[in-house]
Design a protein around this motif. Structure first.
Motif, PDB file in Angstrom:
ATOM      1  N   VAL A 102      57.342  55.870 -19.765  1.00 10.29           N
ATOM      2  CA  VAL A 102      57.256  54.588 -19.326  1.00 10.29           C
ATOM      3  C   VAL A 102      58.696  54.076 -18.888  1.00 10.29           C
ATOM      4  O   VAL A 102      58.573  53.485 -17.612  1.00 10.29           O
ATOM      5  CB  VAL A 102      56.812  53.578 -20.372  1.00 10.29           C
ATOM      6  N   VAL A 135      53.085  58.009 -19.563  1.00  7.44           N
ATOM      7  CA  VAL A 135      51.853  57.341 -19.032  1.00  7.44           C
ATOM      8  C   VAL A 135      50.731  57.862 -19.249  1.00  7.44           C
ATOM      9  O   VAL A 135      49.680  57.178 -19.581  1.00  7.44           O
ATOM     10  CB  VAL A 135      52.298  56.897 -17.577  1.00  7.44           C
ATOM     11  N   VAL A 146      52.409  49.002 -17.372  1.00  2.33           N
ATOM     12  CA  VAL A 146      53.648  49.644 -16.859  1.00  2.33           C
ATOM     13  C   VAL A 146      53.768  49.353 -15.290  1.00  2.33           C
ATOM     14  O   VAL A 146      55.006  49.270 -15.009  1.00  2.33           O
ATOM     15  CB  VAL A 146      53.506  51.189 -16.973  1.00  2.33           C
TER      16      VAL A 146
END
Length: 244
Positions: A102, A135, A146
């Protein structure tokens, strides 16, 4: 963090669209659209798939050739170099890297924008506990957050979101809309496209579109009063019946 600071304009409108026409391969996609988006407001761009929502969004962010008409954002023509860090765009498909963490995604996009003050974006989108998570290991709703965080690193004044809640469960959609409202309260102008008409209830104003035309542009309560209906879907169907 103040996301809404920076360039100012002389009017209360952040975005002004005037008589916008877009033709592609001899097909008329958008038919003379005219509207404004007020600063610090949330506008829902609502209508069925294929009605022209994404084409309009791409025109606003400067990635779609305009046939005729004008789009002005904070006093500048859409696509101007001055707007590169002022207008943020999150596409329907995730434009982040699934094999990065992230924070690595956020850092990468911050460097692209030349942004240095972006430490609080994870707190803004509610992902402070996921800095080092890949992710690809996040849920769909978390990945959408995100993507939103990456759009916020440059402190935009206008935020354009294309179908950000598609495929998400009701609880996740609700939490995202809470984030959108918090951002609007800081002065950011937000346009959110969706084919889920009930999301009109989260917006200050809605633009109902069909076949490249605007059926209505007003608060959803006003639209429902004018159509003598009790929900956004019924109002949309009433406009179709009245214009068919």
């Amino acid at each position: 963090m103040n996301y809404g600071g920076g360039m100012s304009a002389r009017t209360t409108a952040a975005v002004e669209v005037a008589d916008l026409h877009i033709t592609r391969a001899k097909n008329h996609i958008l038919h003379g659209l005219t509207f404004t988006l007020d600063k610090g407001s949330i506008t829902g761009l609502l209508g069925p798939s294929g009605c022209g929502k994404t084409t309009l969004i791409r025109a606003i962010v400067g990635s779609q050739r305009i046939t005729s008409g004008t789009i002005t954002i904070l006093g500048q023509p859409a696509g101007s170099a001055q707007l590169r860090t002022t207008v943020a765009y999150a596409t329907q498909n995730l434009s982040i890297y699934r094999d990065l963490t992230v924070m690595a995604n956020i850092t990468y996009f911050a460097r692209l924008y030349g942004a240095t003050d972006y430490d609080n974006v994870l707190e803004t989108v509610g992902l402070t506990d996921y800095r080092t998570t890949l992710v690809e290991n996040l849920s769909g709703g978390q990945a959408s957050r995100v993507s939103l965080a990456c759009a916020l690193v440059a402190h935009p004044q206008v935020l354009i979101l294309d179908e950000p809640t598609v495929g998400l469960d009701p609880v996740t959609r609700k939490s995202l809309w809470e984030v959108f409202r918090q951002l609007a309260d800081t002065g950011i102008t937000i346009m959110v496209s969706s084919h889920v008409l009930d999301e009109a209830n989260h917006c200050d104003n809605v633009i109902l579109m069909r076949r490249g035309r605007i059926l209505a542009h007003a608060p959803i309560d006003t639209i429902q009063q004018e159509t003598h209906t009790t929900n956004p879907e019924a109002a949309f169907l009433a406009y179709i019946a009245n214009n068919s």
